[in-house]
Design a protein around this motif. Structure first.
Motif, PDB file in Angstrom:
ATOM      1  N   ILE A 435       0.876  -1.241   0.100  1.00 61.05           N
ATOM      2  CA  ILE A 435       0.045   0.018  -0.178  1.00 61.05           C
ATOM      3  C   ILE A 435       0.810   1.105   0.054  1.00 61.05           C
ATOM      4  O   ILE A 435       1.724   1.315   0.803  1.00 61.05           O
ATOM      5  CB  ILE A 435      -0.969   0.125   1.266  1.00 61.05           C
ATOM      6  CG1 ILE A 435      -1.937  -1.277   1.138  1.00 61.05           C
ATOM      7  CG2 ILE A 435      -1.754   1.349   1.252  1.00 61.05           C
ATOM      8  CD1 ILE A 435      -2.557  -1.228   2.587  1.00 61.05           C
ATOM      9  N   LYS A 437       0.617   5.582  -0.571  1.00 63.69           N
ATOM     10  CA  LYS A 437      -0.267   6.572  -0.468  1.00 63.69           C
ATOM     11  C   LYS A 437       0.719   8.042  -0.654  1.00 63.69           C
ATOM     12  O   LYS A 437       1.209   8.367   0.379  1.00 63.69           O
ATOM     13  CB  LYS A 437      -1.289   6.964   0.805  1.00 63.69           C
ATOM     14  CG  LYS A 437      -2.136   7.684   0.728  1.00 63.69           C
ATOM     15  CD  LYS A 437      -3.251   7.653   1.807  1.00 63.69           C
ATOM     16  CE  LYS A 437      -4.570   8.557   1.595  1.00 63.69           C
ATOM     17  NZ  LYS A 437      -5.384   8.425   3.036  1.00 63.69           N
ATOM     18  N   GLN A 469      -0.796  -3.320  -4.378  1.00 60.95           N
ATOM     19  CA  GLN A 469      -2.261  -3.610  -4.670  1.00 60.95           C
ATOM     20  C   GLN A 469      -3.241  -2.320  -4.308  1.00 60.95           C
ATOM     21  O   GLN A 469      -4.193  -2.181  -5.063  1.00 60.95           O
ATOM     22  CB  GLN A 469      -2.931  -4.673  -3.826  1.00 60.95           C
ATOM     23  CG  GLN A 469      -2.104  -6.010  -3.927  1.00 60.95           C
ATOM     24  CD  GLN A 469      -3.095  -7.095  -3.443  1.00 60.95           C
ATOM     25  OE1 GLN A 469      -4.040  -6.965  -3.123  1.00 60.95           O
ATOM     26  NE2 GLN A 469      -2.553  -8.450  -3.544  1.00 60.95           N
ATOM     27  N   SER A 470      -2.638  -1.375  -3.448  1.00 58.16           N
ATOM     28  CA  SER A 470      -3.397  -0.219  -3.195  1.00 58.16           C
ATOM     29  C   SER A 470      -2.386   1.104  -3.392  1.00 58.16           C
ATOM     30  O   SER A 470      -1.632   1.259  -2.776  1.00 58.16           O
ATOM     31  CB  SER A 470      -4.060  -0.018  -1.789  1.00 58.16           C
ATOM     32  OG  SER A 470      -5.121  -1.405  -1.715  1.00 58.16           O
ATOM     33  N   PHE A 472      -2.140   5.446  -4.052  1.00 63.41           N
ATOM     34  CA  PHE A 472      -3.066   6.547  -3.843  1.00 63.41           C
ATOM     35  C   PHE A 472      -1.968   7.640  -4.580  1.00 63.41           C
ATOM     36  O   PHE A 472      -0.988   7.638  -3.795  1.00 63.41           O
ATOM     37  CB  PHE A 472      -3.468   6.922  -2.250  1.00 63.41           C
ATOM     38  CG  PHE A 472      -4.292   5.770  -1.868  1.00 63.41           C
ATOM     39  CD1 PHE A 472      -5.629   6.233  -1.667  1.00 63.41           C
ATOM     40  CD2 PHE A 472      -3.902   4.593  -1.459  1.00 63.41           C
ATOM     41  CE1 PHE A 472      -6.684   5.433  -0.947  1.00 63.41           C
ATOM     42  CE2 PHE A 472      -4.758   3.657  -0.913  1.00 63.41           C
ATOM     43  CZ  PHE A 472      -6.124   4.094  -0.559  1.00 63.41           C
ATOM     44  N   ILE A 494      -4.964  -3.158  -7.332  1.00 61.69           N
ATOM     45  CA  ILE A 494      -6.667  -3.497  -7.093  1.00 61.69           C
ATOM     46  C   ILE A 494      -7.260  -2.073  -6.969  1.00 61.69           C
ATOM     47  O   ILE A 494      -8.330  -1.862  -7.488  1.00 61.69           O
ATOM     48  CB  ILE A 494      -6.645  -4.398  -6.088  1.00 61.69           C
ATOM     49  CG1 ILE A 494      -6.421  -5.808  -6.392  1.00 61.69           C
ATOM     50  CG2 ILE A 494      -8.335  -4.339  -5.516  1.00 61.69           C
ATOM     51  CD1 ILE A 494      -6.383  -6.732  -5.332  1.00 61.69           C
ATOM     52  N   SER A 495      -6.615  -1.203  -6.187  1.00 64.05           N
ATOM     53  CA  SER A 495      -7.273  -0.001  -5.857  1.00 64.05           C
ATOM     54  C   SER A 495      -6.263   1.295  -6.277  1.00 64.05           C
ATOM     55  O   SER A 495      -4.965   1.235  -5.960  1.00 64.05           O
ATOM     56  CB  SER A 495      -7.620   0.082  -4.410  1.00 64.05           C
ATOM     57  OG  SER A 495      -8.056   1.223  -4.095  1.00 64.05           O
ATOM     58  N   LEU A 496      -6.908   1.817  -7.124  1.00 59.92           N
ATOM     59  CA  LEU A 496      -6.069   3.009  -7.803  1.00 59.92           C
ATOM     60  C   LEU A 496      -6.913   4.383  -7.558  1.00 59.92           C
ATOM     61  O   LEU A 496      -7.895   4.549  -8.088  1.00 59.92           O
ATOM     62  CB  LEU A 496      -5.835   2.961  -9.183  1.00 59.92           C
ATOM     63  CG  LEU A 496      -4.864   3.710  -9.929  1.00 59.92           C
ATOM     64  CD1 LEU A 496      -3.508   3.533  -9.173  1.00 59.92           C
ATOM     65  CD2 LEU A 496      -4.743   3.393 -11.311  1.00 59.92           C
ATOM     66  N   VAL A 497      -6.385   5.141  -6.656  1.00 58.54           N
ATOM     67  CA  VAL A 497      -6.758   6.538  -6.391  1.00 58.54           C
ATOM     68  C   VAL A 497      -6.227   7.765  -6.791  1.00 58.54           C
ATOM     69  O   VAL A 497      -5.071   8.042  -6.572  1.00 58.54           O
ATOM     70  CB  VAL A 497      -7.092   6.761  -4.934  1.00 58.54           C
ATOM     71  CG1 VAL A 497      -7.749   7.995  -4.581  1.00 58.54           C
ATOM     72  CG2 VAL A 497      -7.786   5.645  -4.270  1.00 58.54           C
TER      73      VAL A 497
END
Length: 514
Positions: A435, A437, A469-470, A472, A494-497
């Motif tokens: 992860i 950010k 996977q995540s 930001f 999996i998660s793209l911000v």
């Protein structure tokens, strides 16, 4: 709650079918006993076969006084414990209710010289204490029983008891020099006092305004004092003596720049001096005597401007100087403490000089968030696989060095509210990063596209980051060119911000994210 009601009903009525008229008194009894099995058994047995009115009368009595039968059965439960478990229970009941489990375990290990987690577990199993959201709690009845046991050691002379926790008793012992070798723990925390003049909340006096007027010699006769914790209050002078038996010393606003010259701290394992009022002296001579020290804390000490040489503190596992608003520099030796697990320098806004190189193989936690003047992250000399999470929120750090990838166990990284103007290329080399950010704070006035240059550099020097996977990436001044690079760089995301960037389209290549 249902289990507590069932237990109470069975003890009181020998059946699980109960007249509805008893519903309110049963609920009230469970609330009073805080679902404590021992208390529920006593109350149920005592009121077996009684009318509703008799229940109400008895509960009125229970709520006014600790019933003798409850006290007796709790005493039986205490007597059945082993000697060390009894001692740990009394420590918690008298001094450590509400402490976090991890901190309590540290204190007890220092106090007894061995790990007490098993004993804590046994007390939980016996329903004498509970762990609620990682904090130690216990029923008021059980707390009172523990304190009564300690008071019985000497009903009229507090200085002859093993544990002191009531502020009036402690002040009397210190001001009248009534200390004896019986005292093993002192835990002083003044409550908020109400000034003369009524119930006006504004009339409350701060607990730091209370002054202990002593001559500094009260500890001289406390030959077996192992744990001394002073949470607040002021002292008219510093101590002239400290017992060499001390293993835990926590003293907020410690009233002297130095320890007494006759104090030998070789047994000291935990030293916490938060809100310390003085500049730190050189620790060379003192640190050579601190051969057992594991925890060192100077949090919120605004007089602190530098952390001196601590190279002799080879046993240190936790070092914290959070919130020191005037701290400017940390000696390079802090970066080479072989057993250090926690290093906390959070919210030190003037900190500019941090160890340029660190090699901390045991490090699990590194706190640098809020260090807004810190511009460089240290070089990581060798692999450090135990640091798993890193929060660099609100720092002045402009980039991350290539050696950052030696943090091989890092899986979570926060880079927000910083001075970076491009995404650090080393992120693509992190073997375990899961992860990430990032919000770039140095982008004001910069043109879109500079970040993509960073991506091109990453792609030429590293393999795709299969663990990520995540991701930001907000307010990073990214353009449409970002997407084909990101697909190649982070194929398994999996998660793209991506809020606050400069995109005009969502391109077809986005479907290539697996």
């Amino acid at each position: 709650k249902e289990g507590s009601l069932e237990l109470l009903q069975w003890k009181a009525f020998k059946t699980d079918i109960v007249n509805p008229r008893y519903k309110n008194v049963l609920t009230r009894a469970v609330t009073y006993a805080s679902r404590l099995p021992l208390a529920l058994e006593v109350i149920g047995s005592h009121l077996c076969g009684k009318k509703v009115e008799e229940w109400e009368s008895a509960l009125n009595k229970f709520e006014r006084h600790l019933d003798d039968k409850i006290h007796e059965i709790l005493q039986v439960s205490f007597d059945a414990l082993g000697k060390e478990e009894q001692s740990v229970f009394l420590d918690i009941a008298c001094c450590f209710k509400g402490y976090e489990l991890e901190e309590l375990a540290y204190i007890l290990q220092a106090h007894y010289g061995s790990c007490m987690k098993y004993h804590i577990g046994m007390l939980v199993e016996k329903s004498l204490i509970k762990i609620d959201k990682f904090r130690i709690t216990l029923h008021d009845l059980i707390e009172d029983m523990g304190k009564d046991i300690c008071r019985e050691q000497s009903s009229k002379v507090p200085g002859k008891r093993s544990r002191l926790w009531f502020y009036k008793d402690i002040v009397k012992v210190l001001e009248d020099n009534q200390g004896t070798s019986a005292i093993e723990i002192i835990h002083l925390e003044f409550p908020l006092f109400r000034k003369e003049g009524g119930e006006d909340p504004s009339k409350k006096e701060k607990n730091d305004d209370v002054e202990v007027k002593w001559d500094g010699t009260a500890f001289k006769e406390m030959k077996n004092l192992k744990t001394l914790i002073i949470k607040n209050g002021r002292f008219s002078r510093g101590p002239k003596y400290l017992p060499n038996s001390l293993r835990v010393l926590e003293w907020r606003r410690y009233p002297s720049r130095y320890f007494p010259s006759n104090f030998n701290p070789e047994k000291l394992s935990i030293l916490k001096l938060p809100d310390y009022l003085y500049m730190l002296p050189k620790l060379d001579s003192l640190s050579k005597m601190l051969i057992s020290l594991k925890v060192l804390n100077f949090d919120y000490s605004n007089s602190l401007k530098e952390i001196p040489d601590v190279s002799n503190l080879e046993t240190l596992e936790e070092f914290s100087f959070e919130g020191c608003s005037n701290l400017v520099s940390v000696h390079s030796s802090v970066g080479f403490l072989p057993k250090l697990k926690i290093l906390n320098a959070e919210n030190c806004p003037q900190l500019r000089s941090f160890p340029p190189v660190i090699n901390l193989p045991s490090l699990k936690t590194l706190g640098l968030s809020g260090c807004s003047s810190l511009e460089k992250f240290p070089e990581i000399q060798e692999e450090m696989k135990n640091l798993e999470e890193l929060d660099l929120f609100g720092t002045g750090i402009k980039d991350l060095p290539c050696s950052f990838c030696n943090l091989s166990g890092l899986w979570l990284l926060y880079l927000e509210e910083n001075e970076m103007y491009r995404i650090p290329s080393v992120i693509g080399m992190m073997p375990s990063l899961f992860i990430c950010k990032i919000e770039l704070g140095g982008n004001k006035g910069r043109v879109s596209g500079e970040q993509e240059e960073g991506f091109h550099g990453i792609l030429t020097h590293s393999l795709p980051s299969s663990h990520m996977q995540s991701l930001f990436l907000t307010n990073c001044n990214l353009s449409d060119d970002f997407f084909p690079l990101a697909v190649a760089w982070f194929p398994n995301v999996i998660s793209l911000v991506l809020g606050g960037n400069n995109f005009t389209i969502l391109p077809e290549c986005i479907q290539q994210f697996r």
